[in-house]
Scaffold this active site. Sequence first.
Site, PDB file in Angstrom:
ATOM      1  N   SER A 133      18.899 -33.808  57.404  1.00  0.00           N
ATOM      2  CA  SER A 133      19.858 -34.654  58.106  1.00  0.00           C
ATOM      3  C   SER A 133      19.409 -34.722  59.558  1.00  0.00           C
ATOM      4  CB  SER A 133      21.266 -34.062  58.030  1.00  0.00           C
ATOM      5  OG  SER A 133      21.311 -32.871  58.783  1.00  0.00           O
ATOM      6  N   LYS A 134      20.098 -35.574  60.297  1.00  0.00           N
ATOM      7  CA  LYS A 134      19.770 -35.663  61.712  1.00  0.00           C
ATOM      8  C   LYS A 134      19.986 -34.297  62.381  1.00  0.00           C
ATOM      9  CE  LYS A 134      21.454 -37.836  65.579  1.00  0.00           C
ATOM     10  NZ  LYS A 134      22.639 -38.487  66.092  1.00  0.00           N
TER      11      LYS A 134
END
Length: 299
Positions: A240-241
């Site tokens: 994920s970011k």
Amino acid sequence: MQSTRYIGRFAPSPTGPLHAGSLVAALASYLDARVHGGAWLVRIEDVDEGRSVPGAADGMLDLLRRLGMHWDGDVVWQSRRGALYQAAFDSLWEHAYPCGCNRREIADSRLGTAPDGSAIYPGTCRLGLGAGKTTRSLRLRVPEPGDDTVSFVDRFAGRVEHHLALDAGDFVLKRADGFWAYQLAVVVDDAEQGVTDIVRGADLLDSTPRQIYLQRLLGVPTPRYLHVPVLRNEQGEKLSKQTGAAAVTAHDEAGAVAALMDAARGLGLALAPAGSLDGFWRDAIPAWAALLSARGETI
Ligand code: GLU
């Protein structure tokens, strides 16, 4: 491979560039729609305007085009659909209540966290705002334990059973920052767009029972669900970011094919190396159909 009506969708949140984990979800939803002769919609989930990164959505759309993932119809933007969310909320008013609790107060109640990491709400404001409290968010009341079971069959995970009161608690429909919550927006949009099939990452499996409960209250159909395994980094964290996942790039056709081959591997599709985008799609669509057949699905 024409079948009954099928409308699928990919619904990224533009909080940063598309990373390998989101591409796996995008590819699965695209392949599933194509295998079923269905439509594939793209919806930009920028309802949380505070987290949306300017330009990220356009970058994602540009990348999808470069990868040869052509969507049907116009792209829908959640930030432009506030009136629909308000109307849905208005129809739910008898199940909703204003809540004046802040994060700290909810965490202090120590009811624990839902599987998605959100703190379970202890119901403090269910019977009215406490003295001195002002409305922060709007919450949906879930049924009491015993009447709170939601179960569904996921095409990959099988039967899933969830207890709304114990696993989620009364959940937010409108947030303290004034934005509509993801759970409400996603249900309203999927229904309004006629989505029949949701294919997305398994990180959203725990949100699905809340969404099904909302569908029932709103009187809209429940789509079929397929949650694909999420990609993890070497530390076992979901890509994920937040965990620093790198952006997918496709500067030229070879780069596009390489990105798609990686995503296909993430789905467990063993494809021979493809020399072109056309070649990739020629192989990937029947490979997804074969994977579904091997799991006992008839297409
Ligand atoms: N916007 C969500 C995300 O990017 C996905 C929502 C969905 O597929 O239901 O995580």
